[in-house]
Write an enzyme that holds these catalytic residues in place. Structure first.
Site, short mmCIF file in Angstrom:
data_model
loop_
_atom_site.label_atom_id
_atom_site.label_comp_id
_atom_site.label_asym_id
_atom_site.label_seq_id
_atom_site.Cartn_x
_atom_site.Cartn_y
_atom_site.Cartn_z
N HIS A 167 0.86 -1.18 0.00
CA HIS A 167 0.00 0.00 0.00
C HIS A 167 0.89 1.23 0.00
O HIS A 167 1.24 1.78 1.05
CB HIS A 167 -0.91 -0.02 1.24
CG HIS A 167 -1.94 1.07 1.27
ND1 HIS A 167 -3.15 0.93 1.91
CD2 HIS A 167 -1.95 2.33 0.75
CE1 HIS A 167 -3.85 2.05 1.79
NE2 HIS A 167 -3.13 2.91 1.10
N HIS A 220 1.37 4.80 -2.59
CA HIS A 220 1.01 5.58 -3.77
C HIS A 220 2.28 6.22 -4.30
O HIS A 220 2.92 7.00 -3.60
CB HIS A 220 -0.01 6.66 -3.40
CG HIS A 220 -1.27 6.12 -2.82
ND1 HIS A 220 -2.39 5.85 -3.58
CD2 HIS A 220 -1.59 5.76 -1.55
CE1 HIS A 220 -3.34 5.36 -2.79
NE2 HIS A 220 -2.88 5.30 -1.56
N HIS A 267 -9.48 0.84 -1.40
CA HIS A 267 -9.44 1.55 -0.13
C HIS A 267 -10.84 1.49 0.49
O HIS A 267 -11.83 1.84 -0.17
CB HIS A 267 -9.06 3.02 -0.32
CG HIS A 267 -7.61 3.25 -0.62
ND1 HIS A 267 -6.92 2.54 -1.56
CD2 HIS A 267 -6.72 4.14 -0.06
CE1 HIS A 267 -5.67 2.99 -1.60
NE2 HIS A 267 -5.52 3.94 -0.70
N GLU A 298 -11.20 3.49 6.12
CA GLU A 298 -10.20 4.41 6.69
C GLU A 298 -10.99 5.59 7.28
O GLU A 298 -11.25 5.64 8.46
CB GLU A 298 -9.21 4.88 5.63
CG GLU A 298 -8.20 5.89 6.15
CD GLU A 298 -7.46 6.63 5.03
OE1 GLU A 298 -6.44 7.26 5.35
OE2 GLU A 298 -7.90 6.60 3.86
N ASP A 356 1.60 7.20 1.81
CA ASP A 356 2.17 8.36 1.12
C ASP A 356 3.34 8.88 1.95
O ASP A 356 3.22 9.92 2.63
CB ASP A 356 1.11 9.45 0.94
CG ASP A 356 -0.07 8.97 0.11
OD1 ASP A 356 0.04 8.98 -1.12
OD2 ASP A 356 -1.09 8.56 0.72
#
Length: 332
Positions: free
Chosen positions: A16, A18, A196, A199, A278
């Site tokens: 996971h 990006h 996703h 979250e 990220d």
């Protein structure tokens, strides 16, 4: 072996991340200058200051602004290569990277430019760093179903370079059911599927991702704990959750790391994994996430090894490769 040494020694798979979210301020500034693109920052320090945000949307605003400087194939290569160098430092031996073509095609960058730059970096990482990788193409969920169908059509000629289809961006107000038809089309084309869910969005979004999108993995999924029946299903199916601790902290999913539920999920037998999401924006790559949860939750060596094992079990690599890496983890 000290726990910090153990974390550094463990081979890991990252599931996971990006690639646009690995854009460090120094590289963003350098590429902006190279491409003669005006950005609203006078220095690297100003870019770093902009990386302070208070929720998912304020993060996404700077995230998409930064992506504006990516124009040429070499830009995407440089972005991915910088991430692979971080992987090498953290003993990430396999990574499955998200990329968001709509972020680029919507501003006139060709799909081919994006994927060729990323693929070239993946090939070089395998040759030079012995890091294997897969690419996962994500739909931006705040955009329309029609836009997702168009992006899927653009991806089909490059199917051999893309292992899976994903779903990311603003979760609230954009439930998985919005993309049920396009995910069915992607499955028909032979792509694996991830999304996703859970979250910022509720546990119900995880149910939708499982039952409507028919995903192979849930990205995030930490709010699944709010639904005991869902937890039982995730455990029974060993459905992987790609959890991102520092991201959850930065985006206020938890107020402090001591509140994070990754240890509870692990102890209940769920297939949870550690990832960086990220990392340029959330303050840490893979080992930083491992260290943060180890310090906050007093994880045992056994738990750390299980998290690493889970990362390979949850990955899209071959059974033989999974067995090789898991055997190494167990021998440490």
């Amino acid at each position: 072996m000290q726990q910090l040494e153990l974390i550094r020694a463990l081979p890991k798979a990252e599931l996971h991340v990006h690639i646009e979210g690995t854009f460090e301020p120094e590289l963003m500034f350098a590429i902006a200058q190279r491409n003669q693109i005006e950005i609203p920052y006078k220095s690297i320090d100003e870019v770093k200051q902009a990386y302070n945000f208070h929720n998912l949307q304020s993060f996404l605003d700077i995230y998409y602004a930064g992506a504006q400087v990516l124009i040429h194939e070499q830009d995407f290569y440089d972005l991915a290569w910088a991430y692979f160098e971080k992987c090498a430092l953290d003993r990430v031996v396999h990574t499955e990277m998200f990329f968001d073509p709509q972020t680029h095609t919507d501003r006139g960058v060709a799909f081919e430019t994006v994927i060729n730059g990323l693929t070239r970096a993946c090939d070089d990482a395998k040759q030079q760093l012995n890091i294997s990788s897969h690419l996962i193409m994500c739909f931006l969920r705040h955009l329309s179903e029609a836009a997702a169908f168009d992006t899927l059509a653009q991806a089909l000629p490059y199917k051999d370079q893309i292992i899976a289809i994903g779903l990311d961006s603003s979760e609230l107000g954009h439930p998985p059911e919005k993309f049920e038809r396009v995910f069915a089309k992607a499955a028909e084309a032979g792509f694996l599927l991830v999304a996703h869910a859970g979250e910022e969005g509720p546990a119900d979004y995880v149910w939708q991702a499982l039952d409507l999108l028919k995903v192979n993995r849930i990205d995030h999924g930490v709010r699944s704990e709010e639904d005991p029946a869902l937890l039982q299903r995730l455990k029974a199916e060993q459905m992987p959750l790609t959890v991102c601790p520092l991201s959850n902290l930065k985006l206020c999913v938890v107020d402090q790391m001591q509140q994070h539920n990754i240890q509870r999920l692990l102890q209940q037998g769920l297939c949870v994994t550690v990832n960086s999401d990220d990392p340029a924006y959330f303050g840490g790559y893979m080992n930083d996430n491992f260290i943060a949860i180890t310090e906050a939750l007093d994880l045992t060596d056994t738990a750390l090894k299980q998290l690493a094992i889970n990362s390979f079990n949850a990955s899209f690599i071959s059974t033989a490769d999974k067995q090789k890496w898991i055997a190494e983890i167990e021998s440490i």
